[in-house]
Scaffold this active site. Structure first.
Site, PDB file in Angstrom:
ATOM      1  N   ARG A 251      -2.268   0.721  13.893  1.00  0.00           N
ATOM      2  CA  ARG A 251      -3.054   0.175  12.790  1.00  0.00           C
ATOM      3  C   ARG A 251      -3.964  -0.951  13.259  1.00  0.00           C
ATOM      4  NH1 ARG A 251      -0.272  -2.445   7.369  1.00  0.00           N
ATOM      5  NH2 ARG A 251      -2.195  -2.998   6.269  1.00  0.00           N
TER       6      ARG A 251
ATOM      7  N   ASP B 145       4.272 -10.559  -3.073  1.00  0.00           N
ATOM      8  CA  ASP B 145       4.671  -9.308  -3.722  1.00  0.00           C
ATOM      9  C   ASP B 145       6.079  -8.833  -3.397  1.00  0.00           C
ATOM     10  OD1 ASP B 145       2.142  -8.987  -4.758  1.00  0.00           O
ATOM     11  OD2 ASP B 145       1.497  -7.514  -3.275  1.00  0.00           O
TER      12      ASP B 145
ATOM     13  N   ASN C 232       4.588  -7.971   0.494  1.00  0.00           N
ATOM     14  CA  ASN C 232       3.274  -8.262   1.055  1.00  0.00           C
ATOM     15  C   ASN C 232       2.917  -9.704   0.714  1.00  0.00           C
ATOM     16  OD1 ASN C 232       0.833  -7.862   2.367  1.00  0.00           O
ATOM     17  ND2 ASN C 232       0.132  -6.194   1.049  1.00  0.00           N
TER      18      ASN C 232
ATOM     19  N   GLU D 170       7.497  -5.090  -4.496  1.00  0.00           N
ATOM     20  CA  GLU D 170       7.239  -3.827  -5.187  1.00  0.00           C
ATOM     21  C   GLU D 170       8.362  -2.862  -4.839  1.00  0.00           C
ATOM     22  OE1 GLU D 170       2.640  -3.004  -6.036  1.00  0.00           O
ATOM     23  OE2 GLU D 170       3.134  -2.918  -3.912  1.00  0.00           O
TER      24      GLU D 170
ATOM     25  N   HIS E 210       9.026  -2.932  -1.019  1.00  0.00           N
ATOM     26  CA  HIS E 210       7.767  -3.194  -0.340  1.00  0.00           C
ATOM     27  C   HIS E 210       7.402  -4.659  -0.559  1.00  0.00           C
ATOM     28  CE1 HIS E 210       3.516  -2.026   0.785  1.00  0.00           C
ATOM     29  NE2 HIS E 210       3.252  -3.079   0.026  1.00  0.00           N
TER      30      HIS E 210
ATOM     31  N   ARG F  65      -0.229  -7.279   5.073  1.00  0.00           N
ATOM     32  CA  ARG F  65       0.928  -7.882   5.749  1.00  0.00           C
ATOM     33  C   ARG F  65       2.209  -7.249   5.200  1.00  0.00           C
ATOM     34  NH1 ARG F  65      -2.133 -12.943   4.473  1.00  0.00           N
ATOM     35  NH2 ARG F  65      -3.162 -13.626   6.405  1.00  0.00           N
TER      36      ARG F  65
ATOM     37  N   GLY G  10       4.281   9.256   0.260  1.00  0.00           N
ATOM     38  CA  GLY G  10       2.837   9.355   0.360  1.00  0.00           C
ATOM     39  C   GLY G  10       2.180  10.169  -0.729  1.00  0.00           C
TER      40      GLY G  10
ATOM     41  N   GLU H  88      -1.373 -13.976  -3.294  1.00  0.00           N
ATOM     42  CA  GLU H  88      -0.366 -13.131  -3.942  1.00  0.00           C
ATOM     43  C   GLU H  88       0.873 -13.025  -3.056  1.00  0.00           C
ATOM     44  OE1 GLU H  88      -2.002  -9.770  -6.086  1.00  0.00           O
ATOM     45  OE2 GLU H  88      -0.428  -8.466  -5.273  1.00  0.00           O
TER      46      GLU H  88
END
Length: 285
Positions: free
Chosen positions: A273, A101, A118, A103, A116, A127, A197, A99
């Site tokens: 992370r 992306d 990825n 967004e 966004h 990623r 969030g 995929e």
């Protein structure tokens, strides 16, 4: 034309595809959900997605692509778009899907959208890179562009590259190269996470929310549905230039400018992370 870093299997798959360009929503896309909330107008030149409290909407391409230079003009939901997400992406099917992306995460009036991005390969993403835009994406149409060839994936906005994901399979990093992908887009409610969030919820008094699309173009390897197929390699070198395209020095400078001034999240900088160490591609220049 040579295809460096591409497997024999990939070339065999590629040989069942042909180069094609497209540009009419009636011919090239199917509305897949939304119960009438997605509409095609202007003789196939315009498509709109709508979202209300009952449902969003979406569409997908009729063709599947294996590598391509694909772009679409979008005008995003204006005003208070908090809680909404407009997704525009390439994706394959199956549990080990690939995929690519875009967004667009809505926001309160006057606050910038978050773009966004990825990349998934073999079912694994994580990623993410996120950006603010240097213009109002709701005031007019802007071009969102994906270059996907055997060496790299480049995300661009109005001709300015914002992200490059290189093929680093030689270092053990999976790269999307064997699975054909369709184009998908949807407008949907994600107020549990999309804006701050999930703190800011969708204001349904502003509904219906509308995102608009036009000027789709794909210079790509497309799955053939009939006989007489031709490989991408059978076309002229000029029409296939994107298969080996890379960023020139000017484009690299523009990429660095965007990442310095407009990037707001980069997984390659998120040491919290990845306490055991950043992903391999983050350590390689």
């Amino acid at each position: 034309m040579a295809f460096p870093h591409i497997s024999v299997l990939s070339l065999l798959v590629l040989s069942s595809f042909m180069v094609a360009s497209a540009g009419n929503f009636y011919q090239d896309f199917d509305i897949t959900w939304g119960d009438g909330r997605a509409k095609i107008a202007n003789n196939g030149d315009l498509l709109t997605l709508n979202l209300d409290k009952a449902s969003g909407s979406g569409f997908q391409s009729r063709n599947e692509y294996l590598f391509g230079q694909i772009d679409m003009q979008l005008k995003l939901v204006p005003g208070n778009s908090a809680g909404t997400v407009t997704a525009y992406y390439l994706s394959s099917k199956g549990s080990n899907w690939d995929e690519i992306d875009f967004e667009f995460l809505g926001n309160l009036s006057g606050d910038p959208y978050i773009l966004h991005t990825n990349v998934f390969s073999q079912g694994k993403g994580n990623r993410e890179q996120q950006f603010y835009l240097w213009f109002d994406p709701t005031a007019d149409f802007h071009t969102y562009f994906i270059l996907w060839n055997p060496q790299r994936i480049v995300f661009s906005v109005d001709g300015t590259p914002i992200r490059e994901f290189k093929n680093m399979e030689s270092k053990g990093v999976p790269f999307p190269k064997d699975q054909p992908m369709r184009i998908y887009s949807s407008l949907w409610n994600a107020d549990d996470w999309a804006t701050r969030g999930g703190v800011v919820k969708t204001d349904w008094s502003q509904a219906p929310f509308t995102a608009s699309y036009r000027n789709f173009n794909a210079n790509a390897c497309v799955r053939s549905t009939g006989s007489g197929t031709s490989s991408c390699t059978s076309n002229s070198a000029s029409s296939n230039a994107w298969l080996s395209q890379e960023l020139d020095s000017t484009s690299q400078d523009r990429l660095l400018w965007v990442q310095k001034n407009y990037m707001i999240y980069n997984y390659c900088s998120d040491t919290k992370r990845f306490p055991q160490g950043l992903p391999t591609e983050c350590k390689t220049s």
